[in-house]
Design an enzyme around this catalytic site. Structure first.
Site, PDB file in Angstrom:
ATOM      1  N   HIS A 206      30.574  37.608 -57.289  1.00  0.00           N
ATOM      2  CA  HIS A 206      30.481  36.517 -58.271  1.00  0.00           C
ATOM      3  C   HIS A 206      31.625  35.514 -58.189  1.00  0.00           C
ATOM      4  O   HIS A 206      31.662  34.569 -58.967  1.00  0.00           O
ATOM      5  CB  HIS A 206      30.412  37.079 -59.696  1.00  0.00           C
ATOM      6  CG  HIS A 206      31.701  37.682 -60.160  1.00  0.00           C
ATOM      7  ND1 HIS A 206      32.071  38.965 -59.851  1.00  0.00           N
ATOM      8  CD2 HIS A 206      32.712  37.172 -60.902  1.00  0.00           C
ATOM      9  CE1 HIS A 206      33.248  39.221 -60.380  1.00  0.00           C
ATOM     10  NE2 HIS A 206      33.666  38.155 -61.015  1.00  0.00           N
TER      11      HIS A 206
HETATM   12  C1  UD1 Z   1      34.164  34.946 -65.489  1.00  0.00           C
HETATM   13  C2  UD1 Z   1      35.658  34.894 -65.222  1.00  0.00           C
HETATM   14  C3  UD1 Z   1      35.997  35.733 -64.009  1.00  0.00           C
HETATM   15  C4  UD1 Z   1      35.442  37.129 -64.140  1.00  0.00           C
HETATM   16  C5  UD1 Z   1      33.958  37.076 -64.454  1.00  0.00           C
HETATM   17  C6  UD1 Z   1      33.477  38.462 -64.707  1.00  0.00           C
HETATM   18  C7  UD1 Z   1      36.925  32.842 -65.726  1.00  0.00           C
HETATM   19  C8  UD1 Z   1      37.539  31.636 -65.137  1.00  0.00           C
HETATM   20  N1  UD1 Z   1      36.095  33.538 -64.932  1.00  0.00           N
HETATM   21  O1  UD1 Z   1      33.514  34.345 -64.377  1.00  0.00           O
HETATM   22  O2  UD1 Z   1      37.402  35.841 -63.883  1.00  0.00           O
HETATM   23  O3  UD1 Z   1      35.649  37.811 -62.931  1.00  0.00           O
HETATM   24  O4  UD1 Z   1      33.755  36.291 -65.617  1.00  0.00           O
HETATM   25  O5  UD1 Z   1      32.107  38.600 -64.671  1.00  0.00           O
HETATM   26  O6  UD1 Z   1      37.166  33.121 -66.867  1.00  0.00           O
HETATM   27  N2  UD1 Z   1      26.375  33.047 -67.412  1.00  0.00           N
HETATM   28  C9  UD1 Z   1      25.209  33.499 -67.956  1.00  0.00           C
HETATM   29  N3  UD1 Z   1      25.285  34.451 -68.928  1.00  0.00           N
HETATM   30  C10 UD1 Z   1      26.447  34.954 -69.385  1.00  0.00           C
HETATM   31  C11 UD1 Z   1      27.637  34.477 -68.831  1.00  0.00           C
HETATM   32  C12 UD1 Z   1      27.590  33.525 -67.849  1.00  0.00           C
HETATM   33  O7  UD1 Z   1      24.125  33.079 -67.582  1.00  0.00           O
HETATM   34  O8  UD1 Z   1      26.430  35.830 -70.276  1.00  0.00           O
HETATM   35  C13 UD1 Z   1      26.302  32.060 -66.323  1.00  0.00           C
HETATM   36  C14 UD1 Z   1      26.381  30.628 -66.823  1.00  0.00           C
HETATM   37  O9  UD1 Z   1      25.557  29.844 -66.010  1.00  0.00           O
HETATM   38  C15 UD1 Z   1      27.832  30.272 -66.564  1.00  0.00           C
HETATM   39  C16 UD1 Z   1      28.143  31.060 -65.318  1.00  0.00           C
HETATM   40  O10 UD1 Z   1      27.396  32.254 -65.438  1.00  0.00           O
HETATM   41  O11 UD1 Z   1      28.018  28.903 -66.405  1.00  0.00           O
HETATM   42  C17 UD1 Z   1      29.610  31.394 -65.161  1.00  0.00           C
HETATM   43  O12 UD1 Z   1      30.141  32.029 -66.326  1.00  0.00           O
HETATM   44  P1  UD1 Z   1      31.721  31.946 -66.647  1.00  0.00           P
HETATM   45  O13 UD1 Z   1      32.040  32.824 -67.777  1.00  0.00           O
HETATM   46  O14 UD1 Z   1      32.162  30.521 -66.733  1.00  0.00           O
HETATM   47  O15 UD1 Z   1      32.368  32.475 -65.329  1.00  0.00           O
HETATM   48  P2  UD1 Z   1      32.059  33.786 -64.511  1.00  0.00           P
HETATM   49  O16 UD1 Z   1      31.644  33.397 -63.141  1.00  0.00           O
HETATM   50  O17 UD1 Z   1      31.180  34.689 -65.296  1.00  0.00           O
HETATM   51  N1  UDP Z   2      30.096  46.147 -63.989  1.00  0.00           N
HETATM   52  C1  UDP Z   2      29.011  46.592 -64.730  1.00  0.00           C
HETATM   53  N2  UDP Z   2      27.737  46.192 -64.360  1.00  0.00           N
HETATM   54  C2  UDP Z   2      27.516  45.419 -63.280  1.00  0.00           C
HETATM   55  C3  UDP Z   2      28.626  44.975 -62.520  1.00  0.00           C
HETATM   56  C4  UDP Z   2      29.914  45.341 -62.913  1.00  0.00           C
HETATM   57  O1  UDP Z   2      29.178  47.336 -65.683  1.00  0.00           O
HETATM   58  O2  UDP Z   2      26.354  45.095 -63.005  1.00  0.00           O
HETATM   59  C5  UDP Z   2      31.444  46.523 -64.421  1.00  0.00           C
HETATM   60  C6  UDP Z   2      32.311  47.189 -63.361  1.00  0.00           C
HETATM   61  O3  UDP Z   2      32.119  48.563 -63.347  1.00  0.00           O
HETATM   62  C7  UDP Z   2      33.715  46.828 -63.810  1.00  0.00           C
HETATM   63  C8  UDP Z   2      33.530  45.469 -64.457  1.00  0.00           C
HETATM   64  O4  UDP Z   2      32.140  45.339 -64.727  1.00  0.00           O
HETATM   65  O5  UDP Z   2      34.152  47.759 -64.779  1.00  0.00           O
HETATM   66  C9  UDP Z   2      33.990  44.372 -63.556  1.00  0.00           C
HETATM   67  O6  UDP Z   2      33.548  43.153 -64.000  1.00  0.00           O
HETATM   68  P1  UDP Z   2      33.316  41.911 -63.060  1.00  0.00           P
HETATM   69  O7  UDP Z   2      33.112  42.324 -61.669  1.00  0.00           O
HETATM   70  O8  UDP Z   2      32.273  41.094 -63.723  1.00  0.00           O
HETATM   71  O9  UDP Z   2      34.690  41.100 -63.230  1.00  0.00           O
HETATM   72  P2  UDP Z   2      36.114  41.147 -62.499  1.00  0.00           P
HETATM   73  O10 UDP Z   2      36.636  42.536 -62.578  1.00  0.00           O
HETATM   74  O11 UDP Z   2      35.914  40.659 -61.106  1.00  0.00           O
HETATM   75  O12 UDP Z   2      36.922  40.174 -63.275  1.00  0.00           O
END
Ligand code: UD1
Ligand code: UDP
Length: 365
Positions: A206
């Site tokens: 992601h």
């Molecule tokens: C965010 C964090 C990242 C973390 C990740 C974990 C920042 C800068 N990024 O990235 O560090 O690793 O979460 O998963 O804070 N969206 C949905 N549903 C949701 C949430 C998001 O559809 O519940 C979609 C939306 O289109 C949104 C995009 O995902 O624009 C990105 O979401 P965002 O929270 O901005 O960043 P992540 O890529 O999720």
């Molecule tokens: N995770 C989860 N379901 C998924 C993918 C990840 O429960 O489908 C959990 C994973 O075990 C870990 C956490 O989400 O505990 C990590 O989150 P993510 O990869 O979204 O964010 P990051 O750690 O890169 O910020």
């Protein structure tokens, strides 16, 4: 009673907040409350984790949602400032490195409310990562820095953070895993996907640097398709990635290669898959740590990691997309290399955190 706000915002925050919530709830001297900023909001990116991790519904919900970096950070600041001014917490705990982490730390610092950063000191030294900016900002203004590993302590000391502010508590995600180990082992996700223990790989991706450009994502999809010729893969697709795969018309290439695509999974379901995987392919921060704890080979599709201990002591290695299939081939033909669990990744980090906070506040536990 010491009033403590625990800030939860996005998927990787929930498994870090939960053990602390439970440990604080058991402590007589404090009154913890969970503040959900709403950065993640889909049921399988948020509510599922509250259920799995046995947390109550958030006491305050800011419902901020998605947006550009500035919009999201600004909206969290505006919304949380109102709550903090009204509720007057004595302490604020922020976790990890998402936009909400830095936003709430800034609110606390400007209202003179002491801020603790849980998972402080990690550095990728790559300022193209939005998380690196959030880590630098948060650590620069937090009053207390709870670190997971010695490299984090060293980073903070090198940046001039006084040693007295730093406490190494270990890796709190492991507390969540240990709390739910029984449920994870009993879960049926692996069986329902007809996967055989140690005969499949789990994929998550992601990071914007991997999924937001058509060229990079196409290269990764091709590499995964190649791996799938040797090992069945299940890919839990993050919403950001789902959007990009659709936009770049790459879904079919994955399914044609026989890769099982699933929506984001709840914590128990996902760890049921991870814990019996042959290997993991990811760009997640947390998943690098979980695979190190479980001793499962982890191939991280990134140029760098803010969690170097997962490489030096654990089962993680950084891999370029072009090398992925060859590295998987080597791994499948070899015995899994012996690795170790880093010190204080032991399921007791929350206990150490609560003891540290009580000591700093002057409460005798
Ligand atoms: C965010 C964090 C990242 C973390 C990740 C974990 C920042 C800068 N990024 O990235 O560090 O690793 O979460 O998963 O804070 N969206 C949905 N549903 C949701 C949430 C998001 O559809 O519940 C979609 C939306 O289109 C949104 C995009 O995902 O624009 C990105 O979401 P965002 O929270 O901005 O960043 P992540 O890529 O999720
Ligand atoms: N995770 C989860 N379901 C998924 C993918 C990840 O429960 O489908 C959990 C994973 O075990 C870990 C956490 O989400 O505990 C990590 O989150 P993510 O990869 O979204 O964010 P990051 O750690 O890169 O910020």
């Amino acid at each position: 009673m010491t009033k403590i706000h625990l800030i939860a915002a996005a998927r990787p925050n929930f498994m870090k907040i939960a053990p602390l919530w439970h440990a604080l709830e058991r402590s007589v001297w404090c009154d913890p409350a969970i503040v959900h900023t709403g950065q993640h909001y889909d049921p399988n990116m948020s509510d599922a984790f509250f259920r799995d991790l046995k947390m109550p519904a958030p006491h305050f919900h800011l419902e901020v949602g998605s947006g550009s970096h500035a919009e999201q950070t600004g909206n969290v600041m505006i919304a949380y400032e109102r709550v903090a001014e009204r509720e007057k917490p004595d302490w604020i705990v922020v976790v990890g490195d998402v936009n909400s982490t830095a936003a709430c730390a800034m609110v606390g610092a400007k209202l003179w409310i002491p801020v603790v950063h849980l998972e402080a000191g990690l550095r990728s030294r790559d300022r193209h990562m939005p998380e690196e900016i959030n880590r630098l900002v948060t650590d620069a203004i937090a009053d207390v820095l709870w670190t997971p590993s010695p490299d984090a302590d060293e980073n903070l000391l090198a940046e001039g953070v006084p040693a007295a502010r730093i406490t190494r508590i270990g890796n709190i995600m492991i507390d969540s895993y240990e709390m739910l180990r029984g449920a994870i082992e009993a879960d049926s996700t692996r069986d329902s996907l007809q996967l055989v223990a140690r005969q499949y790989g789990v994929v998550t991706l992601h990071r914007p640097s991997n999924v937001d450009s058509r060229e990079t994502l196409a290269q990764l999809v091709a590499a995964l398709a190649q791996v799938a010729t040797a090992l069945p893969l299940v890919f839990a697709v993050h919403p950001r990635t789902r959007k990009r795969l659709n936009e770049f018309s790459l879904v079919q290439e994955l399914t044609t290669a026989g890769i099982t695509l699933v929506d984001p999974l709840g914590y128990i379901q996902f760890m049921n898959l991870v814990s019996a995987a042959r290997l993991i392919i990811t760009d997640s921060g947390g998943v690098q740590e979980e695979s190190t704890y479980l001793g499962i080979p982890c191939l991280t599709l990134r140029e760098n990691t803010e969690r170097p201990i997962t490489v030096t002591e654990g089962s993680n290695q950084l891999v370029k997309p072009g090398q992925l299939a060859a590295v998987v081939g080597t791994l499948l033909g070899a015995k899994t290399r012996a690795t170790r669990r880093p010190a204080l990744w032991d399921g007791r980090a929350a206990e150490r955190a609560v003891q540290d906070l009580a000591r700093r506040i002057g409460h005798n536990q």
